[in-house]
Design a protein around this motif. Structure first.
Motif, PDB file in Angstrom:
ATOM      1  N   LYS A   1      -9.105  -0.126  10.853  1.00 48.09           N
ATOM      2  CA  LYS A   1     -10.018  -1.103  10.257  1.00 48.09           C
ATOM      3  C   LYS A   1      -9.342  -2.466  10.143  1.00 48.09           C
ATOM      4  CE  LYS A   1     -13.018  -1.891   6.302  1.00 48.09           C
ATOM      5  NZ  LYS A   1     -12.418  -3.222   6.068  1.00 48.09           N
TER       6      LYS A   1
ATOM      7  N   ARG B   1       0.849  -1.176   0.000  1.00 48.28           N
ATOM      8  CA  ARG B   1       0.000   0.000   0.000  1.00 48.28           C
ATOM      9  C   ARG B   1       0.891   1.233   0.000  1.00 48.28           C
ATOM     10  NH1 ARG B   1      -5.818   0.628   1.941  1.00 48.28           N
ATOM     11  NH2 ARG B   1      -6.170   2.616   0.947  1.00 48.28           N
TER      12      ARG B   1
ATOM     13  N   GLU C   1      -7.169   5.534   9.749  1.00 51.96           N
ATOM     14  CA  GLU C   1      -8.476   4.874   9.634  1.00 51.96           C
ATOM     15  C   GLU C   1      -8.313   3.455   9.093  1.00 51.96           C
ATOM     16  OE1 GLU C   1     -11.936   4.649  10.397  1.00 51.96           O
ATOM     17  OE2 GLU C   1     -10.837   6.089  11.605  1.00 51.96           O
ATOM     18  N   TRP C   2      -7.462   3.334   8.068  1.00 53.82           N
ATOM     19  CA  TRP C   2      -7.209   2.046   7.423  1.00 53.82           C
ATOM     20  C   TRP C   2      -6.590   1.055   8.412  1.00 53.82           C
ATOM     21  CZ3 TRP C   2      -2.312  -0.116   5.574  1.00 53.82           C
ATOM     22  CH2 TRP C   2      -2.491  -1.285   4.830  1.00 53.82           C
TER      23      TRP C   2
ATOM     24  N   VAL D   1      -6.346   9.235   6.651  1.00 50.08           N
ATOM     25  CA  VAL D   1      -6.871   8.082   5.918  1.00 50.08           C
ATOM     26  C   VAL D   1      -6.110   6.814   6.339  1.00 50.08           C
ATOM     27  CG1 VAL D   1      -7.288   7.112   3.625  1.00 50.08           C
ATOM     28  CG2 VAL D   1      -7.435   9.586   3.969  1.00 50.08           C
ATOM     29  N   GLU D   2      -4.803   6.963   6.482  1.00 51.64           N
ATOM     30  CA  GLU D   2      -3.940   5.848   6.873  1.00 51.64           C
ATOM     31  C   GLU D   2      -4.305   5.321   8.260  1.00 51.64           C
ATOM     32  OE1 GLU D   2       0.116   6.856   6.149  1.00 51.64           O
ATOM     33  OE2 GLU D   2       0.897   5.050   7.088  1.00 51.64           O
TER      34      GLU D   2
END
Lengths: 197, 131
Positions: free
Chosen positions: A32, A16, A28-29, A25-26
């Motif tokens: 998850k 990635r 959050e990823w 964003v990172e």
């Protein structure tokens, strides 16, 4: 990816490309991935290593990941790591000035590593400064090579690799440029909200 | 350079201190906690207690503020003999305390906030500032 018979269920590497500029964003990823059972264990240039979280441990919650950026002061990072550890944050990995923290199980502390706008603005400034220092000369070199690219007829294998490499690098730089603009907009928004108060 | 009787030379801190005021809310509370020596997490807990949980500091904000205050000479590390870590992990926590400059900056900021609060109360209670 990169599987071996003995660890196929326990570890995983995911490719990635994050530049750090979209760290929200990172985060959050990563959160998850952890909620899905994959806990961050390390990272490289464009890949992330995860280990399988033991079954039964933290199955319902979604653990919080936070990234902070301190490019030069690696000598004092021990202080940061100690304070974070006391406050319930595990320092997971350091990569290129980026420090990844994960809030420990059951830690009831404040869910942010940076709790006020001033320190968030300061972090964005550190990130943008470092990105600009990297991006600007790289872009100039790319532009210089562009004229060379046009002059060379892409026939041989070496030239083909060169052309492919140029376009690949150009794509990364364009992505970085867009993310820098996005981060700058976020920074301006933070500062404006602060001015209004 | 010459000292007259009954008058000590003004330390440099008084001229330096003004440029650092006003402080951010976090920095003000951190400096207030560092009147006595304390380590980073201790400051975070102290602030939570002082403000009744209204202000909660993250470790990153804490570290950033300590770094900035140290760079500007407003706090200094304290040599502490006892290991702070009760869990026995053997990791010692660095303690900090205000320097003379730090105390002066804090005094200026406290006086500034006090004045603003006083004026505010007078205007709201009596309709105008009394003095």
């Amino acid at each position: 990816m990169g599987r071996h018979s003995h660890d196929r269920d326990d570890s995983r590497t995911v490719v990635r490309l994050f530049t750090g500029l979209a760290n929200d964003v990172e985060e959050e990823w990563l959160s998850k991935m952890d909620a899905d059972g994959w806990r961050l264990a390390g990272r490289g240039w464009a890949w992330y290593m995860f280990t399988r979280r033991p079954v039964g441990e933290r199955s319902t919650e979604r653990p919080i990941y936070r990234m902070d950026f301190w490019p030069q002061s690696s000598g004092h990072m021990d202080d940061y790591i100690a304070i974070a550890s006391d406050a319930g944050w595990e320092h997971v990995v350091a990569y290129n000035g980026w420090h990844y923290f994960r809030q420990r199980d059951g830690a009831s502390e404040f869910p942010e590593v940076l709790s006020d706008r001033e320190s968030q603005v300061a972090k964005y400034r550190r990130v943008l400064r470092a990105a600009a220092v990297l991006w600007t000369p790289a872009s100039i070199i790319m532009l210089i090579n562009l004229s060379r690219l046009n002059r060379t007829a892409a026939t041989g294998l070496v030239q083909r690799i060169y052309v492919a490499g140029w376009w690949g690098s150009a794509a990364v730089l364009v992505l970085m440029g867009c993310q820098m603009i996005r981060m700058w907009v976020l920074l301006r928004r933070l500062e404006k909200r602060y001015q209004k108060l | 350079m010459a000292c007259r009787t009954g008058e000590t030379q003004l330390p440099d801190v008084y001229s330096q201190a003004e440029q650092y005021v006003p402080l951010t809310e976090s920095t003000y509370l951190i400096m207030l906690s560092l009147i006595r020596p304390m380590h980073g997490y201790g400051v975070m807990q102290e602030i939570k207690e002082l403000t009744g949980g209204v202000v909660r500091l993250g470790p990153g904000t804490m570290y950033g503020a300590l770094t900035a205050l140290k760079e500007r000479g407003m706090i200094e590390p304290v040599e502490s003999a006892e290991p702070v870590d009760a869990a026995g992990r053997g990791r010692q926590r660095k303690e900090y305390v205000l320097t003379a400059l730090g105390r002066e900056v804090l005094r200026l900021e406290q006086a500034r906030l006090q004045k603003l609060a006083d004026i505010g109360r007078e205007v709201m209670e009596y309709g105008s500032a009394q003095s």
